[in-house]
Write a protein that holds these residues in place. Structure first.
Motif, PDB file in Angstrom:
ATOM      1  N   LEU A 323       0.855  -1.172   0.000  1.00  0.00           N
ATOM      2  CA  LEU A 323       0.000   0.000   0.000  1.00  0.00           C
ATOM      3  C   LEU A 323       0.900   1.233   0.000  1.00  0.00           C
ATOM      4  N   ALA A 324       0.749   2.085  -0.985  1.00  0.00           N
ATOM      5  CA  ALA A 324       1.619   3.252  -1.124  1.00  0.00           C
ATOM      6  C   ALA A 324       1.271   4.331  -0.108  1.00  0.00           C
ATOM      7  N   ASN A 325       2.237   5.228   0.130  1.00  0.00           N
ATOM      8  CA  ASN A 325       1.996   6.434   0.924  1.00  0.00           C
ATOM      9  C   ASN A 325       2.841   7.550   0.312  1.00  0.00           C
ATOM     10  N   THR A 326       2.216   8.395  -0.481  1.00  0.00           N
ATOM     11  CA  THR A 326       2.970   9.397  -1.228  1.00  0.00           C
ATOM     12  C   THR A 326       3.579  10.455  -0.319  1.00  0.00           C
ATOM     13  N   VAL A 327       2.956  10.733   0.828  1.00  0.00           N
ATOM     14  CA  VAL A 327       3.535  11.698   1.765  1.00  0.00           C
ATOM     15  C   VAL A 327       4.909  11.216   2.219  1.00  0.00           C
ATOM     16  N   LEU A 328       4.994   9.942   2.580  1.00  0.00           N
ATOM     17  CA  LEU A 328       6.275   9.402   3.029  1.00  0.00           C
ATOM     18  C   LEU A 328       7.249   9.206   1.872  1.00  0.00           C
ATOM     19  N   THR A 329       6.726   8.873   0.697  1.00  0.00           N
ATOM     20  CA  THR A 329       7.612   8.784  -0.471  1.00  0.00           C
ATOM     21  C   THR A 329       8.311  10.119  -0.704  1.00  0.00           C
ATOM     22  N   ASP A 330       7.547  11.197  -0.678  1.00  0.00           N
ATOM     23  CA  ASP A 330       8.122  12.520  -0.932  1.00  0.00           C
ATOM     24  C   ASP A 330       9.112  12.912   0.164  1.00  0.00           C
ATOM     25  N   ALA A 331       8.787  12.629   1.416  1.00  0.00           N
ATOM     26  CA  ALA A 331       9.661  13.002   2.523  1.00  0.00           C
ATOM     27  C   ALA A 331      10.972  12.226   2.475  1.00  0.00           C
ATOM     28  N   THR A 332      10.878  10.953   2.171  1.00  0.00           N
ATOM     29  CA  THR A 332      12.077  10.119   2.112  1.00  0.00           C
ATOM     30  C   THR A 332      12.932  10.489   0.911  1.00  0.00           C
ATOM     31  N   TRP A 333      12.294  10.787  -0.214  1.00  0.00           N
ATOM     32  CA  TRP A 333      13.032  11.210  -1.407  1.00  0.00           C
ATOM     33  C   TRP A 333      13.787  12.516  -1.138  1.00  0.00           C
TER      34      TRP A 333
END
Length: 533
Positions: A323-333
């Protein structure tokens, strides 16, 4: 208010100060090279470090002897990661630029491939660095590191999930070595299900009516029940036949098998009594996984009926999908961009060039793949995967990190394990070359410490950056239809009382009068296989 920049700097300083120690720890785990469910020394090494660093550690969590749950902190958000440390049978390799097993081991003993040694060490380093920063600054935050054995059969995380270990987590930051340096986005990993089919020939004497035989007491000449070996062979071939009828050639689903027990010696014309075959399948959806299970169970019943056997099914694992989480994807990136990509020293490059030379290739000035030393945006990575996937498919391959996704917002970081630059598009390097690089600190450490730094920064952002955790949790609740128990939420697929299959005949190291060796004895020379045919 917490000084976030000071918090982050403290974590990075801790990693720099402890880099040699954590590199040595990784090297130690790599050399243990313990396979699934048998990671005794590796798990013990983690527990010792974590306890020395002030964590409360539950050994054998979830009833799994080589699992653990390490907790630290009294207040604030509960942030998680996990370490894996299992190696892969058939991949024994020394840290040399040629094909050569580790000293004293069978050539096809276990060895680290991806490698999980660096995966686990990166997570451990990030958790310890985050703890040091939170503690030094008095910032509220709780940390938990799970020791997850048997990832190669997706074994422990579904068990931990089923038994409630992930309940109450606020967020998870997880990692895997990869060819690229990026963060996964919308397309996540799929389901992995695995089961062991056992055949037993319990009553071979009932196979034939002896009153019909002209001679009744000549055991070596009598017809006997086909037995468990024939059942296993029928299961194997029947499944090969029916595999073509399970699904169309779409979805990138796979089905593989491993013979765990092939029957006992029966030179006295006795029916083989006991065999086991493991099936593991990866699918992009849970209904597809269930359909494969249905076919396998039908095949097992059929094979048993034809051979005077009884069939049994024991689950090894059943995972959900990611299950994706774009908020965390952006923060980690954003944090990965701050840390930057790995860079390789001349020591690593010289070793890589030796591999190329030993394979008959011209050594390259830069022997590592271009993707190893640059950052790939999540969007670019996503587009690369979507390029060959049908529009309906949102999951690919399988990995049990997906279990965390249904209990809290979860992000998956990828950083480069060293890959060699190919001389042309059709060339593939042999697997041993990557296994050797995975054991060389100069080659594996750069990507490992990029991961550790990125994860530590993301954990600290979740603890102290205003609004980040709340936004990630809001997205998670939206995707699950309300969080745990929500309208779109998927519950663990294993029962709470599930017993992990640690008692099965998994490959492992043994100690005999000859010393410590693989479960297949170390040959006197080469493979010990005799003349090539």
């Amino acid at each position: 208010m917490t000084d976030l920049s000071a918090l982050r700097r403290t974590a990075l300083d801790w990693i720099s100060a402890n880099e040699a120690r954590m590199s040595a720890f990784n090297e130690r785990i790599w050399h243990f090279a313990e396979p699934a469910w048998r990671e005794y020394r590796s798990a013990r090494a983690y527990v010792e470090v974590l306890r020395a660093e002030g964590f409360e550690v539950e050994e054998g969590s979830g009833g799994m002897p080589t699992a653990f749950c390490a907790r630290w902190g009294k207040g604030g958000p509960l942030l998680a990661s996990f370490s894996e440390y299992d190696a892969v049978p058939g991949n024994c390799q020394a840290v040399v630029p040629r094909r050569e097993p580790r000293a004293g081991m069978h050539p096809y003993a276990a060895g680290h491939t991806d490698p999980h040694s660096s995966l686990g060490t990166a997570a451990l380093t990030s958790i310890l660095a985050a703890k040091a920063a939170l503690e030094a600054t008095g910032t509220p935050g709780r940390l938990v590191l799970f020791g997850e054995p048997a990832e190669k059969v997706c074994g422990s995380k579904p068990v931990h999930a089923a038994k409630g270990y992930y309940d109450g987590l606020d967020a998870a930051v997880v990692y895997h070595p990869h060819m690229q340096n990026t963060v996964t986005a919308e397309t996540q990993f799929g389901a992995y299900w695995s089961a062991v089919i056992t055949f037993t020939c319990d009553s071979p004497e009932t196979w034939i009516d002896k009153s019909l035989l002209p001679i009744r007491d000549v055991g070596h000449a009598a017809a006997r029940a086909p037995g468990a070996t024939d059942a296993l062979c029928l299961m194997y071939t029947t499944t090969k036949y029916t595999k073509e009828a399970m699904f169309p050639h779409a979805g990138a689903w796979t089905l593989n098998e491993c013979i765990l027990h092939g029957g006992d010696a029966t030179s006295d014309n006795l029916a083989p009594r006991f065999t086991q075959i493991q099936y593991s399948w990866r699918t992009p959806s849970l209904p597809m996984a269930q359909q494969i299970a249905n076919v396998l169970m039908n095949n097992a019943r059929s094979a048993a009926a034809a051979t005077a056997c009884t069939a049994h099914l024991r689950w090894v694992t059943r995972t959900r999908v990611g299950l994706a989480n774009t908020v965390l994807t952006d923060a980690t990136w954003a944090n990965l961009q701050e840390v930057g990509p790995p860079a390789y020293s001349e020591t690593a490059k010289a070793f890589a060039r030796e591999i190329q030379s030993n394979l008959g290739l011209a050594p390259m000035e830069d022997p590592f793949a271009a993707a190893n030393t640059k950052l790939t945006t999540p969007a670019e990575f996503e587009a690369g995967m979507r390029h060959f996937l049908p529009p309906w498919q949102m999951h690919l391959s399988a990995d049990d990190y997906v279990e965390f996704c249904w209990h809290c917002p979860t992000v998956r970081l990828l950083t480069a394990r060293p890959r060699l630059r190919a001389p042309d598009a059709d060339f593939d390097y042999p697997m041993w070359s990557y296994n050797a690089l995975g054991g060389l600190p100069a080659a594996i450490d750069p990507g490992m410490f990029v991961a550790a730094k990125t994860m530590a920064l993301t954990l600290l952002d979740l603890a102290a950056k205003p609004g980040l955790l709340e936004a990630a949790q809001a997205e998670w609740r939206d995707r699950t239809g309300g969080g745990m128990g929500g309208s779109n939420w998927v519950a663990p697929l294993l029962p709470k009382d599930f017993a992990a299959p640690v008692d099965l005949r998994w490959p492992e190291y043994v100690t005999t009068a000859r010393g410590d060796e693989w479960c297949v004895p170390t040959p006197l020379d080469g493979l010990g296989a005799g003349e090539a045919l």
